[in-house]
Design an enzyme around this catalytic site. Sequence first.
Site, PDB file in Angstrom:
ATOM      1  CB  VAL A 147       0.816  -6.428   4.761  1.00  0.00           C
ATOM      2  CG1 VAL A 147       0.362  -7.464   5.798  1.00  0.00           C
ATOM      3  CG2 VAL A 147       0.333  -5.041   5.165  1.00  0.00           C
TER       4      VAL A 147
ATOM      5  CE  LYS B 297       0.810  -0.529   7.137  1.00  0.00           C
ATOM      6  NZ  LYS B 297      -0.459   0.186   7.394  1.00  0.00           N
TER       7      LYS B 297
ATOM      8  CG  ASP C 176      -8.107   5.379   4.091  1.00  0.00           C
ATOM      9  OD1 ASP C 176      -8.891   5.916   3.279  1.00  0.00           O
ATOM     10  OD2 ASP C 176      -7.059   4.815   3.745  1.00  0.00           O
TER      11      ASP C 176
ATOM     12  N   GLY D 192       0.824  -1.196   0.000  1.00  0.00           N
ATOM     13  CA  GLY D 192       0.000   0.000   0.000  1.00  0.00           C
ATOM     14  C   GLY D 192       0.853   1.239   0.000  1.00  0.00           C
ATOM     15  N   GLY D 193       0.196   2.382   0.208  1.00  0.00           N
ATOM     16  CA  GLY D 193       0.905   3.649   0.164  1.00  0.00           C
ATOM     17  C   GLY D 193       1.934   3.803   1.261  1.00  0.00           C
ATOM     18  CG  MET D 194       1.345   4.934   4.913  1.00  0.00           C
ATOM     19  SD  MET D 194       0.664   5.228   6.548  1.00  0.00           S
ATOM     20  CE  MET D 194       2.123   4.974   7.564  1.00  0.00           C
ATOM     21  N   GLY D 195       3.459   1.005   2.968  1.00  0.00           N
ATOM     22  CA  GLY D 195       4.368  -0.096   3.197  1.00  0.00           C
ATOM     23  C   GLY D 195       3.899  -1.411   2.634  1.00  0.00           C
TER      24      GLY D 195
END
Length: 673
Positions: free
Chosen positions: A33, A48, A146, A28-31
């Site tokens: 998994v 994550k 979100d 995803g946008g942040m990392g």
Amino acid sequence: MRNGGTPDGGPHTLVDGRYELQRPLGRGGMGVVWEAYDNRLGRQVAVKELLFRGAVDPDTQAQWVERARREARAIARIGHEHVVAVHDVIEADGQVWIVMEQVNPRSLADQLQERGRLAALQTARIGLEVLRGLRAVHAAGVLHRDVKPHNILFRRDGRAVLMDFGIATFEGAAQVTRLHELVGTPRYLAPELCTPQGRSPREATPAADLWSLGVTLYETVEGRAPFRGPTPYEVLEAVREDEPPPMEYCGPLRPLIEGLLVKEPLERLTAQRAEQLLQHVAQETPQYPTAFYPEDGRPPGTESPWSVGDSVTSTGADTGPLEPPDDATGSTGPTDPAAGSRPSAGSADSADSAGSSGPPDSSGPSPSADPGTPVPPRGLAARLRGPRAWAAAAVALVVLVTAGWFTVDRLSTSAGPSLDSSATLRAARERGFLLVGVKGDQPGLSERSAQAAGGFRGFDIDIARAVAKHLGFDTVRFEVVNTQSREYRLSTGQVDLIVASYSITQERKESVDFAGPYYVAGQDFLVPARSTGVNGVADLDGHKVCTVQGSTPEARLRTEYPRIVLEPRASYGLCVTDLLAGTVDAVSTDDVILAGYRAQHPSELRLLGAPFASEQYGVGLHRGEPALRAAVCDAIRDEISSGRWKSSYDTYLKPLAPKELADQLPPDQTECG
């Protein structure tokens, strides 16, 4: 943090020497998994991690680290079956790793991509579970910010799980988003947060998450997003200015979705009302009607901790695996054309606008009616429309009266108010059983047991059964509550009473009443058996001590022992898991609770046996029901005077720590004067 292996997560790639990364589950946008294996506890988990170093500039990397840290703190505060659980948080070299329970990585978004849309019945069941998780999030003081199909996953048994709290906020959290940075996904963002450039956005509330849920349900049942555009800016413009396109496949979900997609947050459908509508469409017959309170879910005279739609929900019957019905829409009946008009949230007319496929009937006497006026059975009235509804209600009341409910009213004194004045008791009589909030993971006090009647056993359970019997109920059902949500569960009528190691405090007495106390515990510490140098609270300065977020033990340690490093969790069970894993140095709460956990691990854990404060356990009740409070007090007194209190104590509590708990005596009933 990685020992051996390759950066792509090949064999023997370890995090903290413990979690073996096996394969990526998603990015995803942040990392990223990862599917991973916990070598210490022998279980599969999800880990994550942030994006690799060098992928972004240092300022952005630092911001993402803070977001990940905040995500872990937010989730750890909650503890709910429809919210992903956090097992561990590891920080090193500017990196944060969040270790979570492993669930099916195939999200609701993946299902929609494959199938186009889901039937209304299946959509309602998923929405009901997500809403229950979301209400738990709000009850813990957290905003998700979100909610969307990508962040809804499923356990093996089909239960929906809300996850990815990377931009969640909660009370006390520092703001880490930069000026003019968009927080959230445009097509799911609430209109009050889609402010034009140059204007300050309105403060996010739980109503914003409810809007996002409405968008998610629209997309799920219709197969298309309600607000679209070629650029993010045009999407935000559509969210602010446009009405969603007419729905074709929503069936009985129409009033729910339209109520959630009201532009003005204060007029948006509340979480409580949304749950009622979803229960109706999901064909989940309410297990228990609650006291007849106003639309905001609060009895008269109580204050809500949120201005809009907070709460934690019932953890009632599992809806089971989510399979679509045979028909294309899953509609439970024809939709009234009048339902196309947007309901006014909080209005009785909004419920009726759905016609025959609408929510349970909310007609009946108002909370301000004569206290002696019986409340009509809401579940029954929801199924019987027209004059027959009131006739059936009258017959039901006659049956209850002839069954002997009026004999229970003799419990109240002639000088005091009648038990019929209790809205809680009237609702319980209507459904035919008492609903009691309890804990599910406290050995000796209150724990799940497949062999026990009602599925629970323990000292608290015996007290709850005694109260129910004294009030005239042969049947009592138990609802698991957590520390953060107890006051809300009472104030919204989701439980009738709470018997859950509920400490009596002046702060809590501002929102709930207590009967008792029925037990007095001392605050103590649980430590590893090998830690021989720890013998009291003074020996834990600078050490990591785990306790439950929002509990009285946490407040006491924070104010009176500031040199202790607090590690709050959502439950004491999580604290004990961390203690066994060595990530914290001690667990602090009431000695009787700690004794139960020590009894489960006698060779690994040690109870200090040096309590430094006391806690009085009381039965929690709704405010303003003196007759019910007096009756519960009588039940506790009778339990003590009959000798049953001591028998239950000797059965469940004394064996946990014979030396430390041997001299416990029944307390004086200071809350029953």
